[in-house]
Design an enzyme around this catalytic site. Structure first.
Site, PDB file in Angstrom:
ATOM      1  N   ASP A  42     -12.036  11.698  -6.065  1.00  0.00           N
ATOM      2  CA  ASP A  42     -10.679  11.013  -6.136  1.00  0.00           C
ATOM      3  C   ASP A  42     -10.568   9.745  -5.718  1.00  0.00           C
ATOM      4  OD1 ASP A  42     -11.379  12.296  -3.696  1.00  0.00           O
ATOM      5  OD2 ASP A  42      -9.329  12.598  -3.056  1.00  0.00           O
ATOM      6  N   PHE A  56      -3.098   3.271   3.576  1.00  0.00           N
ATOM      7  CA  PHE A  56      -3.310   4.724   3.748  1.00  0.00           C
ATOM      8  C   PHE A  56      -2.639   5.434   2.488  1.00  0.00           C
ATOM      9  CE2 PHE A  56      -3.345   7.851   7.269  1.00  0.00           C
ATOM     10  CZ  PHE A  56      -3.108   8.954   6.544  1.00  0.00           C
ATOM     11  N   VAL A  57      -3.303   5.910   1.458  1.00  0.00           N
ATOM     12  CA  VAL A  57      -2.912   6.465   0.507  1.00  0.00           C
ATOM     13  C   VAL A  57      -2.658   8.057   0.487  1.00  0.00           C
ATOM     14  CG1 VAL A  57      -3.166   4.309  -1.071  1.00  0.00           C
ATOM     15  CG2 VAL A  57      -4.938   6.047  -0.956  1.00  0.00           C
ATOM     16  N   ARG A  86      -0.983  17.060  -1.455  1.00  0.00           N
ATOM     17  CA  ARG A  86      -2.258  16.826  -2.700  1.00  0.00           C
ATOM     18  C   ARG A  86      -1.543  16.796  -4.068  1.00  0.00           C
ATOM     19  NH1 ARG A  86      -7.318  16.812  -0.116  1.00  0.00           N
ATOM     20  NH2 ARG A  86      -7.250  18.197   1.676  1.00  0.00           N
ATOM     21  N   ASP A  99     -14.224   5.567  -0.520  1.00  0.00           N
ATOM     22  CA  ASP A  99     -13.723   4.561   0.440  1.00  0.00           C
ATOM     23  C   ASP A  99     -15.166   4.000   1.234  1.00  0.00           C
ATOM     24  OD1 ASP A  99     -12.597   3.850   2.805  1.00  0.00           O
ATOM     25  OD2 ASP A  99     -11.566   5.784   3.294  1.00  0.00           O
TER      26      ASP A  99
HETATM   27  C1  PRP Z   1     -12.300  12.048   0.410  1.00  0.00           C
HETATM   28  C2  PRP Z   1     -12.995  11.921  -1.023  1.00  0.00           C
HETATM   29  C3  PRP Z   1     -14.232  11.659  -0.738  1.00  0.00           C
HETATM   30  C4  PRP Z   1     -14.358  11.088   0.574  1.00  0.00           C
HETATM   31  C5  PRP Z   1     -14.544   9.691   0.391  1.00  0.00           C
HETATM   32  O1  PRP Z   1     -12.654  13.579   0.961  1.00  0.00           O
HETATM   33  O2  PRP Z   1     -12.709  13.164  -1.914  1.00  0.00           O
HETATM   34  O3  PRP Z   1     -15.036  12.889  -0.746  1.00  0.00           O
HETATM   35  O4  PRP Z   1     -13.227  11.282   1.265  1.00  0.00           O
HETATM   36  O5  PRP Z   1     -14.908   9.028   1.624  1.00  0.00           O
HETATM   37  P1  PRP Z   1     -15.915   8.045   1.978  1.00  0.00           P
HETATM   38  O6  PRP Z   1     -16.201   6.984   0.818  1.00  0.00           O
HETATM   39  O7  PRP Z   1     -15.578   7.239   3.275  1.00  0.00           O
HETATM   40  O8  PRP Z   1     -17.162   8.829   2.288  1.00  0.00           O
HETATM   41  P2  PRP Z   1     -11.988  13.872   2.392  1.00  0.00           P
HETATM   42  O9  PRP Z   1     -12.995  13.881   3.501  1.00  0.00           O
HETATM   43  O10 PRP Z   1     -10.732  13.210   2.679  1.00  0.00           O
HETATM   44  O11 PRP Z   1     -11.448  15.577   1.932  1.00  0.00           O
HETATM   45  P3  PRP Z   1     -10.825  16.213   1.074  1.00  0.00           P
HETATM   46  O12 PRP Z   1     -11.198  15.993  -0.403  1.00  0.00           O
HETATM   47  O13 PRP Z   1     -10.732  17.670   1.189  1.00  0.00           O
HETATM   48  O14 PRP Z   1      -9.483  15.690   1.243  1.00  0.00           O
END
Ligand code: PRP
Length: 193
Positions: free
Chosen positions: A105, A157-158, A170, A108
């Site tokens: 998704d 913050f999205v 979600r 970051d």
């Molecule tokens: C989000 C997303 C990625 C990760 C990216 O998952 O799905 O896996 O963060 O972040 P990064 O580039 O800083 O490593 P999250 O940890 O929020 O878990 P979730 O999908 O269960 O909400």
């Protein structure tokens, strides 16, 4: 009407509306289908955020596709990936000789994806590519390859369309920026990107 229903207290403004998302997801699906013509895709998604995107994207894939999922957790601060990642649920199937497409998704810091790529590469897939809906490149700490990118977004913050705030939202069908006062307390509660 969906937009009315989701007139949420935490919304600052809508960043990507439902129609714009749908159009871009279809474009990505069509591009992936062209590139993988004659091959079968093993779509690998990391729970939970990528599930909504994968569900929509996969309906625009015209090549055979199977799904597999991983669940991981990162140690340390709740809203920022530490880069030290533990697998909670591994893939069900071997990816050896498979054309693996990681579906995310959001990328970051890139630390989650870097770790994932390293692990999956050792399992000798026939190919390994990355498709992410959102790319927050301004926050990158590890350079990672992105083969299919939905949107480049600013460092805000999205939430919505798979991305959560404290586990919720979600299912909101568009991506919105969280109100600053609502986002402030977020680090303590977890969730959100
Ligand atoms: C989000 C997303 C990625 C990760 C990216 O998952 O799905 O896996 O963060 O972040 P990064 O580039 O800083 O490593 P999250 O940890 O929020 O878990 P979730 O999908 O269960 O909400």
């Amino acid at each position: 009407m969906a937009m009315q229903r989701w007139a949420l207290a935490d919304v600052s403004h809508v960043l990507i509306d439902q129609q714009t998302l749908a159009d871009r997801v279809r474009e990505l699906g069509e591009a992936i289908s062209r590139d993988y013509e004659g091959r079968e895709i093993r779509a690998v998604a990391v729970l939970k955020g990528a599930v909504i995107f994968l569900a929509d994207l996969s309906r625009y894939l015209s090549v055979p596709v199977s799904f597999d999922f991983m669940a991981i957790t990162s140690y340390g601060h709740s809203t920022e990936t530490s880069g030290v990642v533990r697998i909670i649920k591994d893939l069900d199937e071997s990816i050896e000789d498979r054309h693996v497409l990681i579906v995310e998704d959001i990328v970051d810091t890139g630390l989650t994806l870097k770790y994932l790529l390293e692990i999956l590469e050792t399992r000798q897939p026939a190919s390994l590519r990355v498709c992410t809906l959102l790319d927050k490149a301004g926050r990158r700490r590890a350079p990672v390859p992105i083969h299919y990118r939905g949107f480049s977004i600013p460092n805000e913050f999205v939430v919505g369309y798979g991305l959560d705030r404290a586990g919720l939202y979600r299912n909101v069908p568009y991506i919105f920026v969280v109100r600053e006062d609502a986002a402030d307390g977020e680090a303590a509660r977890g969730g959100g990107r």
